[in-house]
Scaffold this motif. Structure first.
Motif, PDB file in Angstrom:
ATOM      1  N   TRP A  75      31.812  41.480  57.306  1.00 60.10           N
ATOM      2  CA  TRP A  75      31.690  40.275  56.485  1.00 60.10           C
ATOM      3  C   TRP A  75      31.170  40.595  55.090  1.00 60.10           C
ATOM      4  CZ3 TRP A  75      34.424  36.368  57.674  1.00 60.10           C
ATOM      5  CH2 TRP A  75      34.748  36.123  58.992  1.00 60.10           C
ATOM      6  N   GLY A  76      30.308  41.591  54.977  1.00 63.98           N
ATOM      7  CA  GLY A  76      29.846  42.023  53.656  1.00 63.98           C
ATOM      8  C   GLY A  76      30.983  42.587  52.827  1.00 63.98           C
ATOM      9  N   GLY A  77      31.857  43.368  53.450  1.00 64.63           N
ATOM     10  CA  GLY A  77      33.025  43.901  52.755  1.00 64.63           C
ATOM     11  C   GLY A  77      33.977  42.794  52.326  1.00 64.63           C
ATOM     12  N   ALA A  78      34.167  41.802  53.201  1.00 58.68           N
ATOM     13  CA  ALA A  78      35.019  40.671  52.840  1.00 58.68           C
ATOM     14  C   ALA A  78      34.415  39.893  51.677  1.00 58.68           C
ATOM     15  CB  ALA A  78      35.201  39.754  54.049  1.00 58.68           C
ATOM     16  N   GLY A  79      33.103  39.722  51.710  1.00 55.44           N
ATOM     17  CA  GLY A  79      32.421  39.040  50.607  1.00 55.44           C
ATOM     18  C   GLY A  79      32.554  39.804  49.304  1.00 55.44           C
ATOM     19  N   LEU A  80      32.449  41.126  49.380  1.00 52.81           N
ATOM     20  CA  LEU A  80      32.584  41.951  48.180  1.00 52.81           C
ATOM     21  C   LEU A  80      33.995  41.846  47.604  1.00 52.81           C
ATOM     22  CD1 LEU A  80      31.159  43.939  46.294  1.00 52.81           C
ATOM     23  CD2 LEU A  80      31.906  45.787  47.809  1.00 52.81           C
ATOM     24  N   ALA A  81      34.990  41.757  48.456  1.00 53.49           N
ATOM     25  CA  ALA A  81      36.370  41.587  47.988  1.00 53.49           C
ATOM     26  C   ALA A  81      36.520  40.272  47.232  1.00 53.49           C
ATOM     27  CB  ALA A  81      37.340  41.641  49.169  1.00 53.49           C
ATOM     28  N   VAL A  82      35.932  39.215  47.748  1.00 53.94           N
ATOM     29  CA  VAL A  82      35.992  37.913  47.073  1.00 53.94           C
ATOM     30  C   VAL A  82      35.230  37.967  45.751  1.00 53.94           C
ATOM     31  CG1 VAL A  82      35.302  35.493  47.239  1.00 53.94           C
ATOM     32  CG2 VAL A  82      36.340  36.626  49.210  1.00 53.94           C
ATOM     33  N   VAL A  83      34.072  38.619  45.753  1.00 53.43           N
ATOM     34  CA  VAL A  83      33.282  38.770  44.520  1.00 53.43           C
ATOM     35  C   VAL A  83      34.094  39.525  43.467  1.00 53.43           C
ATOM     36  CG1 VAL A  83      31.261  39.946  43.531  1.00 53.43           C
ATOM     37  CG2 VAL A  83      31.022  38.566  45.589  1.00 53.43           C
ATOM     38  N   GLY A  84      34.875  40.509  43.882  1.00 53.32           N
ATOM     39  CA  GLY A  84      35.707  41.256  42.946  1.00 53.32           C
ATOM     40  C   GLY A  84      36.690  40.365  42.222  1.00 53.32           C
ATOM     41  N   PHE A  85      37.359  39.479  42.954  1.00 50.90           N
ATOM     42  CA  PHE A  85      38.323  38.578  42.320  1.00 50.90           C
ATOM     43  C   PHE A  85      37.624  37.566  41.411  1.00 50.90           C
ATOM     44  CE2 PHE A  85      40.996  39.909  45.979  1.00 50.90           C
ATOM     45  CZ  PHE A  85      41.994  40.507  45.234  1.00 50.90           C
ATOM     46  N   ILE A  86      36.470  37.085  41.834  1.00 50.09           N
ATOM     47  CA  ILE A  86      35.706  36.159  40.981  1.00 50.09           C
ATOM     48  C   ILE A  86      35.244  36.875  39.718  1.00 50.09           C
ATOM     49  CG2 ILE A  86      33.582  34.807  40.832  1.00 50.09           C
ATOM     50  CD1 ILE A  86      33.975  34.197  43.855  1.00 50.09           C
ATOM     51  N   LEU A  87      34.785  38.104  39.858  1.00 46.48           N
ATOM     52  CA  LEU A  87      34.346  38.891  38.710  1.00 46.48           C
ATOM     53  C   LEU A  87      35.495  39.124  37.735  1.00 46.48           C
ATOM     54  CD1 LEU A  87      32.000  40.462  37.436  1.00 46.48           C
ATOM     55  CD2 LEU A  87      32.684  42.424  38.808  1.00 46.48           C
ATOM     56  N   GLY A  88      36.675  39.408  38.242  1.00 51.95           N
ATOM     57  CA  GLY A  88      37.847  39.571  37.379  1.00 51.95           C
ATOM     58  C   GLY A  88      38.170  38.299  36.624  1.00 51.95           C
ATOM     59  N   TRP A  89      38.083  37.157  37.290  1.00 51.11           N
ATOM     60  CA  TRP A  89      38.347  35.868  36.644  1.00 51.11           C
ATOM     61  C   TRP A  89      37.312  35.596  35.554  1.00 51.11           C
ATOM     62  CZ3 TRP A  89      35.535  31.239  36.534  1.00 51.11           C
ATOM     63  CH2 TRP A  89      36.220  30.156  36.010  1.00 51.11           C
ATOM     64  N   VAL A  90      36.030  35.863  35.852  1.00 52.70           N
ATOM     65  CA  VAL A  90      34.969  35.645  34.863  1.00 52.70           C
ATOM     66  C   VAL A  90      35.177  36.552  33.646  1.00 52.70           C
ATOM     67  CG1 VAL A  90      32.482  35.920  34.444  1.00 52.70           C
ATOM     68  CG2 VAL A  90      33.271  34.785  36.510  1.00 52.70           C
ATOM     69  N   LEU A  91      35.507  37.809  33.872  1.00 48.94           N
ATOM     70  CA  LEU A  91      35.749  38.734  32.767  1.00 48.94           C
ATOM     71  C   LEU A  91      36.962  38.313  31.943  1.00 48.94           C
ATOM     72  CD1 LEU A  91      34.995  42.181  34.422  1.00 48.94           C
ATOM     73  CD2 LEU A  91      33.713  41.092  32.578  1.00 48.94           C
ATOM     74  N   ALA A  92      37.997  37.827  32.593  1.00 42.61           N
ATOM     75  CA  ALA A  92      39.179  37.353  31.854  1.00 42.61           C
ATOM     76  C   ALA A  92      38.822  36.155  30.988  1.00 42.61           C
ATOM     77  CB  ALA A  92      40.303  36.998  32.823  1.00 42.61           C
ATOM     78  N   ARG A  93      38.022  35.249  31.516  1.00 44.98           N
ATOM     79  CA  ARG A  93      37.596  34.085  30.739  1.00 44.98           C
ATOM     80  C   ARG A  93      36.677  34.483  29.589  1.00 44.98           C
ATOM     81  NH1 ARG A  93      39.765  29.278  31.077  1.00 44.98           N
ATOM     82  NH2 ARG A  93      37.764  28.264  30.911  1.00 44.98           N
ATOM     83  N   ALA A  94      35.972  35.614  29.738  1.00 39.95           N
ATOM     84  CA  ALA A  94      35.061  36.098  28.690  1.00 39.95           C
ATOM     85  C   ALA A  94      35.800  36.895  27.615  1.00 39.95           C
ATOM     86  CB  ALA A  94      33.957  36.955  29.304  1.00 39.95           C
ATOM     87  N   GLY A  95      37.120  37.064  27.753  1.00 41.42           N
ATOM     88  CA  GLY A  95      37.901  37.739  26.724  1.00 41.42           C
ATOM     89  C   GLY A  95      38.304  39.156  27.053  1.00 41.42           C
ATOM     90  N   PHE A  96      38.089  39.603  28.284  1.00 44.32           N
ATOM     91  CA  PHE A  96      38.444  40.966  28.670  1.00 44.32           C
ATOM     92  C   PHE A  96      39.749  41.044  29.448  1.00 44.32           C
ATOM     93  CE2 PHE A  96      33.844  41.225  28.061  1.00 44.32           C
ATOM     94  CZ  PHE A  96      33.771  42.329  27.229  1.00 44.32           C
ATOM     95  N   GLY A  97      40.530  39.968  29.456  1.00 43.40           N
ATOM     96  CA  GLY A  97      41.821  39.958  30.137  1.00 43.40           C
ATOM     97  C   GLY A  97      42.919  40.485  29.234  1.00 43.40           C
ATOM     98  N   VAL A  98      44.157  40.399  29.722  1.00 42.11           N
ATOM     99  CA  VAL A  98      45.309  40.822  28.936  1.00 42.11           C
ATOM    100  C   VAL A  98      45.379  39.954  27.685  1.00 42.11           C
ATOM    101  CG1 VAL A  98      47.824  40.996  28.917  1.00 42.11           C
ATOM    102  CG2 VAL A  98      46.554  41.617  30.965  1.00 42.11           C
ATOM    103  N   ASN A  99      45.505  40.588  26.538  1.00 38.93           N
ATOM    104  CA  ASN A  99      45.522  39.920  25.232  1.00 38.93           C
ATOM    105  C   ASN A  99      44.254  39.119  24.963  1.00 38.93           C
ATOM    106  OD1 ASN A  99      48.106  40.911  24.666  1.00 38.93           O
ATOM    107  ND2 ASN A  99      49.069  39.185  25.694  1.00 38.93           N
ATOM    108  N   GLY A 100      43.150  39.526  25.570  1.00 39.75           N
ATOM    109  CA  GLY A 100      41.880  38.846  25.349  1.00 39.75           C
ATOM    110  C   GLY A 100      41.289  39.205  23.998  1.00 39.75           C
ATOM    111  N   SER A 101      40.328  38.419  23.585  1.00 39.33           N
ATOM    112  CA  SER A 101      39.721  38.622  22.273  1.00 39.33           C
ATOM    113  C   SER A 101      38.856  39.876  22.202  1.00 39.33           C
ATOM    114  CB  SER A 101      38.873  37.398  21.903  1.00 39.33           C
ATOM    115  OG  SER A 101      37.817  37.226  22.850  1.00 39.33           O
ATOM    116  N   ARG A 102      38.465  40.415  23.342  1.00 39.46           N
ATOM    117  CA  ARG A 102      37.587  41.591  23.347  1.00 39.46           C
ATOM    118  C   ARG A 102      38.288  42.864  23.820  1.00 39.46           C
ATOM    119  NH1 ARG A 102      31.744  39.406  25.380  1.00 39.46           N
ATOM    120  NH2 ARG A 102      31.611  37.708  23.896  1.00 39.46           N
ATOM    121  N   THR A 103      39.600  42.833  23.915  1.00 36.04           N
ATOM    122  CA  THR A 103      40.339  44.028  24.326  1.00 36.04           C
ATOM    123  C   THR A 103      41.054  44.630  23.127  1.00 36.04           C
ATOM    124  OG1 THR A 103      42.259  42.687  24.925  1.00 36.04           O
ATOM    125  CG2 THR A 103      40.712  43.214  26.687  1.00 36.04           C
ATOM    126  N   GLN A 104      41.296  45.910  23.207  1.00 34.17           N
ATOM    127  CA  GLN A 104      42.013  46.611  22.149  1.00 34.17           C
ATOM    128  C   GLN A 104      43.500  46.501  22.410  1.00 34.17           C
ATOM    129  OE1 GLN A 104      40.606  50.606  22.187  1.00 34.17           O
ATOM    130  NE2 GLN A 104      38.634  50.092  21.298  1.00 34.17           N
TER     131      GLN A 104
END
Length: 76
Positions: A43-72
């Protein structure tokens, strides 16, 4: 031949890489724990997998996604 189609990218961004790496780590941990019959770690591994997707979404919203404001942007 010239094309007017805009290339959206294939997820090559810090947000996408972070989401995939953290989620794969969670899946790997959960799989090993399942084989070793450690239920709380499964269950901890499953939770970590979900946290990974949430973390990716948060980073994308913060400008680190494709064509984001903070990417080169790289020219191909």
């Amino acid at each position: 031949m010239s094309s007017d189609v805009e290339e959206l990218g294939e997820g090559h961004s810090p947000a996408a890489w972070t989401a995939v790496i953290v989620s794969l780590l969670g899946i790997a941990i959960g799989t090993v724990a399942f084989v070793l019959d450690i239920q709380w770690l499964v269950w901890g591994g499953a939770g970590l997998a979900v946290v990974g997707f949430i973390l990716g979404w948060v980073l994308a919203r913060a400008g680190f996604g494709v064509n984001g404001s903070r990417t080169q942007h790289k020219e191909h």
